[in-house]
Scaffold this active site. Structure first.
Site, short mmCIF file in Angstrom:
data_model
loop_
_atom_site.label_atom_id
_atom_site.label_comp_id
_atom_site.label_asym_id
_atom_site.label_seq_id
_atom_site.Cartn_x
_atom_site.Cartn_y
_atom_site.Cartn_z
N GLU A 118 -8.19 13.80 4.88
CA GLU A 118 -7.28 14.22 5.97
C GLU A 118 -7.49 15.68 6.38
O GLU A 118 -7.45 16.00 7.56
CB GLU A 118 -5.83 13.98 5.57
CG GLU A 118 -5.48 12.50 5.52
CD GLU A 118 -3.99 12.25 5.31
OE1 GLU A 118 -3.18 12.73 6.13
OE2 GLU A 118 -3.63 11.59 4.32
N HIS A 146 -17.37 1.04 -16.53
CA HIS A 146 -17.65 -0.39 -16.60
C HIS A 146 -18.19 -0.95 -15.29
O HIS A 146 -18.33 -2.15 -15.14
CB HIS A 146 -16.38 -1.14 -17.03
CG HIS A 146 -15.91 -0.68 -18.37
ND1 HIS A 146 -16.35 -1.24 -19.55
CD2 HIS A 146 -15.09 0.34 -18.73
CE1 HIS A 146 -15.80 -0.61 -20.57
NE2 HIS A 146 -15.03 0.36 -20.09
N LYS A 163 -1.42 4.49 14.80
CA LYS A 163 0.00 4.10 14.70
C LYS A 163 0.56 3.77 16.07
O LYS A 163 1.33 2.83 16.23
CB LYS A 163 0.81 5.23 14.04
CG LYS A 163 0.56 5.37 12.55
CD LYS A 163 1.41 6.48 11.95
CE LYS A 163 1.17 6.63 10.47
NZ LYS A 163 1.91 7.71 9.84
O1 PA5 Z 1 -0.68 12.62 5.50
C1 PA5 Z 1 -0.43 11.89 6.46
O2 PA5 Z 1 -0.17 12.35 7.58
C2 PA5 Z 1 -0.45 10.39 6.30
O3 PA5 Z 1 -1.13 10.03 5.15
C3 PA5 Z 1 1.00 9.88 6.29
O4 PA5 Z 1 1.65 10.34 5.14
C4 PA5 Z 1 1.02 8.36 6.35
O5 PA5 Z 1 0.42 7.93 7.54
C5 PA5 Z 1 2.42 7.81 6.27
O6 PA5 Z 1 3.28 8.45 7.15
P1 PA5 Z 1 4.70 8.95 6.62
O7 PA5 Z 1 4.40 9.93 5.54
O8 PA5 Z 1 5.36 9.58 7.77
O9 PA5 Z 1 5.41 7.73 6.12
#
Ligand code: PA5
Length: 320
Positions: free
Chosen positions: A210, A226, A317
């Protein structure tokens, strides 16, 4: 927002977060705990389950998808974690858990999960809004540690929290992270962790994905011995292995890791060892996590990418 400053606020977040669960009690009998959450809001459950594996008084499982296990019922504590409160998978699980009569606890900064809490009378741990979800990990883990401890569902020694804070506040982490990031120029990191730290390796991977927009892979000992080990029968590509190992690993684990390291180096792949130190698993897990967050930030900087951008996740999303 400067993500580096936000990451460096982790000790301050922990001090704040330990208050969030004050007075939170589950009065009825609880036979199992089911967590639901995705991405930055999913990893806290993995970390909690591993940290509490030797003190939890009931089984705990984590769901990362749209479905909850068939055993969810009135004696389940369902903990839905979503920073935005709007994650489709998590709200779907929360509604299903409500239908099954589970006790509900939501950890969120708002959104649909907050509304669902009003409708279902779920308990809520409210986390401060305005952060990237992945930068709120301490806001998720610490109140839940305390809530589970206070309700005798697991044990955490308050001294462990104090020691973890002291370790995180040492000045060395940023410099160490810059040095690790320097070694990762132009390569794909693979993070291997000692048993008990698999979720921390996974967190490193997710932060590289990310923050730095790169592929990364994670695995844990002894399982990787393994299967994944066979990839070193040939030179597997431009990888760099990061080994998160616990200085207090038992001898048999050290031996296993040392032999694996030898095989990896023999295949021409560089290995950087990061020895986790501290008196408790909490300290070792959180200092390793902190180092990973900082490292991913510096890798992002060396690649010239926008560390905050999660445009593809957001677009996906929107299109669902
Ligand atoms: O870090 C991020 O932005 C994502 O991994 C979100 O955490 C993930 O898409 C889930 O969204 P939320 O944390 O709002 O539930």
């Amino acid at each position: 927002m400067d993500l580096l400053q936000v990451i460096k606020q982790m000790p301050a977040q922990i001090r704040e977060a330990v208050q969030f669960a004050n007075g939170l009690s589950f009065d009825a009998q609880i036979d199992n705990i089911v967590f639901a959450g995705m991405g930055g809001s999913g990893i806290p459950a993995d970390i909690l389950i591993t940290l509490l594996s030797d003190s939890a008084s009931v089984p705990m499982v984590s769901c990362k998808g749209y479905t909850i296990p068939s055993f969810v019922g009135p004696k389940t504590l369902f903990i839905g974690i979503s920073y935005s409160g709007n994650t489709e998978e998590t709200t779907t699980c929360a509604k299903a858990a409500h239908k099954r009569g589970a006790k509900l606890l939501f950890v969120t900064s708002g959104g649909r999960l907050k509304n669902l809490a009003y409708e279902t009378q779920a308990k809520v741990i409210a986390v401060p809004p305005g952060l990237p979800p992945r930068a709120a990990v301490a806001y998720f883990v610490f109140p839940l540690l305390i809530a589970l401890h206070n309700n005798r569902l697991a044990k955490i020694d308050p001294l462990d929290i104090k020691l973890a804070l002291e370790a995180l506040e040492k000045p060395q982490w940023e410099e160490k992270a810059r040095a690790v990031a320097d070694q990762l120029r132009g390569v794909t990191p693979i993070i291997y962790a000692s048993e008990g730290y698999g979720p921390i390796a996974l967190r490193w991977k997710q932060q590289f994905n990310e923050n730095a927009k790169i592929h990364a892979f994670a695995n844990a000992f002894p399982e990787l011995n393994h299967n994944e080990l066979m990839a070193y029968a040939q030179r597997p590509g431009d990888f760099h292995i990061l080994l998160l190992r616990d200085e207090r690993d038992p001898q048999h684990m050290h031996r296993r890791i040392d032999v694996t390291k030898e095989f990896i180096r023999r295949a021409g792949i560089p290995v950087t060892e990061l020895m986790l130190k501290g008196q408790s698993r909490l300290t070792k897990a959180f200092t390793a996590l902190f180092l990973g967050d900082l490292t991913s930030y510096f890798v992002a900087k060396t690649r010239g990418v926008d560390v905050l951008d999660v445009g593809l996740i957001e677009e996906l999303k929107r299109r669902l």
